[in-house]
Write a protein that holds these residues in place. Structure first.
Motif, mmCIF file in Angstrom:
data_model
loop_
_atom_site.group_PDB
_atom_site.id
_atom_site.type_symbol
_atom_site.label_atom_id
_atom_site.label_comp_id
_atom_site.label_asym_id
_atom_site.label_seq_id
_atom_site.Cartn_x
_atom_site.Cartn_y
_atom_site.Cartn_z
ATOM 1 N N ARG A 37 7.153 13.544 7.475
ATOM 2 C CA ARG A 37 6.606 12.203 7.298
ATOM 3 C C ARG A 37 5.138 12.220 6.869
ATOM 4 O O ARG A 37 4.340 11.373 7.246
ATOM 5 N N PHE A 38 4.814 13.198 6.060
ATOM 6 C CA PHE A 38 3.499 13.229 5.407
ATOM 7 C C PHE A 38 3.576 14.131 4.193
ATOM 8 O O PHE A 38 4.030 15.277 4.272
ATOM 9 N N GLY A 39 3.092 13.616 3.075
ATOM 10 C CA GLY A 39 3.001 14.429 1.868
ATOM 11 C C GLY A 39 2.140 13.734 0.832
ATOM 12 O O GLY A 39 2.203 12.506 0.680
ATOM 13 N N VAL A 93 10.465 9.255 -9.007
ATOM 14 C CA VAL A 93 10.584 10.000 -7.752
ATOM 15 C C VAL A 93 9.668 9.398 -6.692
ATOM 16 O O VAL A 93 10.032 9.307 -5.509
ATOM 17 N N ALA A 94 8.482 8.969 -7.099
ATOM 18 C CA ALA A 94 7.518 8.403 -6.140
ATOM 19 C C ALA A 94 8.116 7.241 -5.372
ATOM 20 O O ALA A 94 7.881 7.097 -4.162
ATOM 21 N N ARG A 95 8.905 6.431 -6.057
ATOM 22 C CA ARG A 95 9.509 5.261 -5.396
ATOM 23 C C ARG A 95 10.629 5.665 -4.438
ATOM 24 O O ARG A 95 10.949 4.925 -3.518
ATOM 25 N N ILE A 144 3.048 10.199 -4.623
ATOM 26 C CA ILE A 144 2.872 10.962 -5.858
ATOM 27 C C ILE A 144 2.004 10.129 -6.789
ATOM 28 O O ILE A 144 2.364 8.992 -7.133
ATOM 29 N N ASN A 145 0.863 10.684 -7.157
ATOM 30 C CA ASN A 145 -0.045 9.985 -8.053
ATOM 31 C C ASN A 145 -0.543 10.927 -9.143
ATOM 32 O O ASN A 145 -0.337 12.144 -9.080
ATOM 33 N N PHE A 146 -1.217 10.343 -10.115
ATOM 34 C CA PHE A 146 -1.649 11.091 -11.294
ATOM 35 C C PHE A 146 -3.129 10.842 -11.546
ATOM 36 O O PHE A 146 -3.590 9.702 -11.511
ATOM 37 N N LEU A 147 -3.855 11.913 -11.804
ATOM 38 C CA LEU A 147 -5.263 11.812 -12.185
ATOM 39 C C LEU A 147 -5.385 12.148 -13.662
ATOM 40 O O LEU A 147 -4.940 13.212 -14.106
ATOM 41 N N LEU A 148 -5.991 11.248 -14.419
ATOM 42 C CA LEU A 148 -6.091 11.377 -15.870
ATOM 43 C C LEU A 148 -7.552 11.610 -16.260
ATOM 44 O O LEU A 148 -8.337 10.658 -16.355
ATOM 45 N N ILE A 160 -0.845 3.984 -1.756
ATOM 46 C CA ILE A 160 -1.107 4.196 -3.183
ATOM 47 C C ILE A 160 -0.112 5.227 -3.686
ATOM 48 O O ILE A 160 -0.178 6.401 -3.298
ATOM 49 N N THR A 161 0.808 4.832 -4.513
ATOM 50 C CA THR A 161 1.782 5.800 -5.028
ATOM 51 C C THR A 161 2.296 5.377 -6.395
ATOM 52 O O THR A 161 2.325 4.175 -6.731
ATOM 53 N N GLY A 162 2.649 6.357 -7.198
ATOM 54 C CA GLY A 162 3.156 6.096 -8.539
ATOM 55 C C GLY A 162 2.095 5.597 -9.501
ATOM 56 O O GLY A 162 2.415 5.027 -10.543
ATOM 57 N N GLN A 163 0.826 5.871 -9.198
ATOM 58 C CA GLN A 163 -0.267 5.323 -9.994
ATOM 59 C C GLN A 163 -0.960 6.390 -10.827
ATOM 60 O O GLN A 163 -1.027 7.556 -10.440
#
Length: 259
Positions: A131-133, A167-169, A178-182, A243-246
């Motif tokens: 329950r953490f990732g 997958v994030a959802r 799961i997030n993305f840094l651009l 914050i997820t899928g962003q």
């Protein structure tokens, strides 16, 4: 600010240099045990030594993160408990899309899409059980604003973003994000290659190409890796679970759009 990451274990891929190293540094300072990876063993050990001198617990696995044996070793050295995964890998060399043959295209997609997906597959169920990732994928500002010469990199990273956004959802209910840094233009080794490519393409000096790139950034500077690392650590924080899928673009305002 306490990020609530003390005693968490983080794998940071391609972390002996540049933005990967910056992310590892920020996570180490937040209290994580960091597992570093890189192809250059000497640079990897230099980075590890610097972090250990700051009091961090550091483990290293040298090799290409696209190698299945390296992936397995990264997870094994974490004793199977990976709380944070920072997916990162070098992008393909800048080149005109006409110069890309089938082998080059497959290699680019494998490095920048398939490899990070495989790593997510290996760690995600453990994160769900605990329950953490936190999974952060370093992609590129070219995902939002494609750049000539980065066509292969952009395509592979856009594919990764689309794949993992779904997958994030599926895993958000378990406090797994799961997030993305651009990144835009940051002061790293990669930036020198960008300037060289643009200089040759436009028939100008490297210095002129760098000045032109700087002029397109409203902040009037190139990014510092440390500020990128801090953004990565924030997305990994215990308090960032909503914050997820962003996709967070960090480019000094260079992208002209509002979305």
């Amino acid at each position: 600010m306490d990020l609530g990451l003390t005693n968490r274990t983080a794998i940071i891929c391609a972390s002996s240099h540049g933005l990967g190293r910056a992310c590892a540094t920020a996570l180490a300072r937040a209290g994580c045990t960091v597992i570093l990876n890189g192809r250059d063993s000497a640079a990897l050990e230099e980075t590890a030594a610097a972090l250990r001198n700051d009091g961090a617990t550091v483990r290293t696995i040298a090799g290409d993160v696209g190698d299945e044996r390296v992936q397995t070793a990264l997870i094994d050295v974490a004793d199977g408990q990976v709380d944070i995964l920072v997916n990162n890998n070098g992008g393909p060399p800048l080149r005109d899309f006409r110069a890309l043959d089938g082998d080059a295209i497959h290699a680019g997609v494998d490095a920048n899409m398939v490899t990070p997906i495989r790593l997510v597959q290996k760690v995600i169920d453990g994160m769900i059980d605990r329950r953490f990732g936190r999974i952060v994928c370093i992609t590129s500002g070219s995902v939002k604003a494609p750049v000539p010469g980065l066509d292969l990199s952009s395509g592979a990273r856009i594919g990764l973003t689309g794949f993992l956004a779904g997958v994030a959802r599926q895993v958000a209910h378990a406090n797994v994000t799961i997030n993305f840094l651009l990144p835009g233009l940051f002061d790293t080794r990669r930036l020198a290659g960008v300037h060289a490519f643009n200089a040759e393409k436009n028939g100008v000096s490297v210095e002129e190409a760098a000045a032109a790139a700087l002029d397109r950034i409203p902040a009037r500077r190139f990014g510092e890796p440390t500020e990128f690392g801090d953004a990565c650590a924030f997305l990994c924080a215990a308090s960032s679970g909503f914050i997820t899928g962003q996709s967070l673009l960090i480019d000094g305002g260079a992208y002209p759009g509002v979305l």
